[in-house]
Design a protein around this motif. Structure first.
Motif: not given
Lengths: 225, 225
Positions: B18-35, B112-117
């Motif tokens: 969108d509008a000059g930026t590429i984003s990628v879809l990420l999720i926040k982990r609910k459990y270990e590892p990397f909770k 769940v969020q989009w992050f600019k790359i």
DNA sequence: TTATATTTGTGTGTATATTACACATATGAG
DNA sequence: CTCATATGTGTAATATACACACAAATATAA
């Protein structure tokens, strides 16, 4: 999730080149399913080895060969691709120099053989699909990566390279223009050595300069035929 | 062989534009590892589903999204990539149209969020490597396959396409030459519709003609920017 | 030793594709 | 109605790709 019972294998499509023909290494299956049929070498991945290690191990075990170039091809995961159970296979494709190719072409072990790619036997599982995939990749890739050298001797006359490309592209290439193009890439070293193949003028030998290629690639200069 | 205990997962790098930026879809982990850390959406493959089905299912479960374009990226099999146990992951990369992107960009669900790359958080496992792999593939692929359209609306003004390429290639493209080149490929239909974005001359809308592209591709005519 | 066949090595002109570049047109906002 | 903004278009210069033929070096056979 804990009920997951999927086995993981690797398979390798290995290509060799000699005198205008591309061949692929196949093994004859000793056990069911597809007992007696030809197949791409491969097998199950062990617990603590990487995928590349698994490929190299299986190739050594099943064919005795050591590979000069290896890259991941594609992962085939159709649930029905193995009649016994769910097996997902990570396919690789590999290239060997003529020295390796010749040795193994000579020994006609009944259970390991090179087949010309336009004279293939019936294959096991979905191996025909994997093989076609690999052939397509090889043909495409030689136009944008200098991997063709992995199918030639370390030192080679220019005509070998030209014949390889003619073979893989399936069409004649103009000798003068091809030579000009390749030489302009500045990735070959011309040696002070000549080779004489029967009659005709002896040819100068060349050697692919991997370091220079890496260097150029880093600068964004691309290989392209 | 019967002792093989390797789990198989799929992960998907999904891009939106969108509008000059590429984003990628990420999720926040609910459990270990990397909770609590961010990760690429994905999960274990079920016994009887194909790999693509697994990706689509996981994306729906974890993010609610449906994907417009999906292709296999690479299989990551390093024995140590998951601290718990051996997990081999088949990574995919996907693209969504702005309509999908906008909806999900608006809902700021915490997990769940989009992050600019070029503004990414720290990622779990080897997901940064997978993501970089995907970005590289995306950037390269838009030059030889017309997949950019999957990041635009069905009907789009030429400037959208131009901006997308400028963004992805990371360099300006000459408007006139770019337009000439794309139009010469004969894969766009010019519509009898205009769109007006605030001030300025209204732009004509175009539509990618997938059928014509398939037809040309079959004849060996290639897309190339 | 000489003639012949075979393979290698090389340059130039032509066609095609790529690049650089600037101004008129259609609209919205003030 | 003037100004700001984004779209739409053509041509000349340059670079790249392509077509094409003959001389040089050797092995073989006469």
């Amino acid at each position: 999730m804990s009920g997951q019972n999927i086995r993981l294998s690797v398979d390798a499509v290995v290509f060799g080149y000699d005198a205008g023909t591309i061949s692929v290494l196949l093994i004859k299956r000793k056990y069911e399913p597809f007992k007696g049929k030809w197949a791409i070498p491969g097998g199950f991945v062990l617990q603590d080895e990487s995928l590349e290690e698994a490929v190299e191990r299986e190739l050594k075990e099943e064919t005795g060969i050591e590979i000069d170039y290896l890259e991941q091809l594609y992962t085939f995961g159709n649930p029905k691709r193995d009649p016994r159970s769910r097996v997902v296979s990570i396919a690789y494709f590999g290239l060997v120099h003529p020295s390796t190719f010749d040795i193994f072409a000579a020994t006609d072990a009944e259970e390991v053989q090179w087949f010309k790619i336009d004279d293939l036997p019936q294959l096991s599982f979905d191996h025909d699909k994997i093989l076609q995939f690999a052939i397509t990749r090889l043909r495409a890739k030689i136009t944008y990566e200098p991997i063709g050298f992995e199918l030639l001797d370390e030192k080679f006359p220019f005509s070998d390279l030209e014949n390889l490309y003619t073979t893989l592209l399936g069409r004649p290439v103009d000798r003068r223009n091809f030579r000009k193009k390749i030489l302009s890439l500045d990735i070959l070293d011309e040696l002070d050595e000549k080779i004489s193949k029967g009659s005709g003028r002896p040819a100068n030998l060349f050697k692919f300069n991997q370091k220079r290629y890496n260097h150029l690639k880093k600068k964004g200069i691309v290989f392209e035929i």
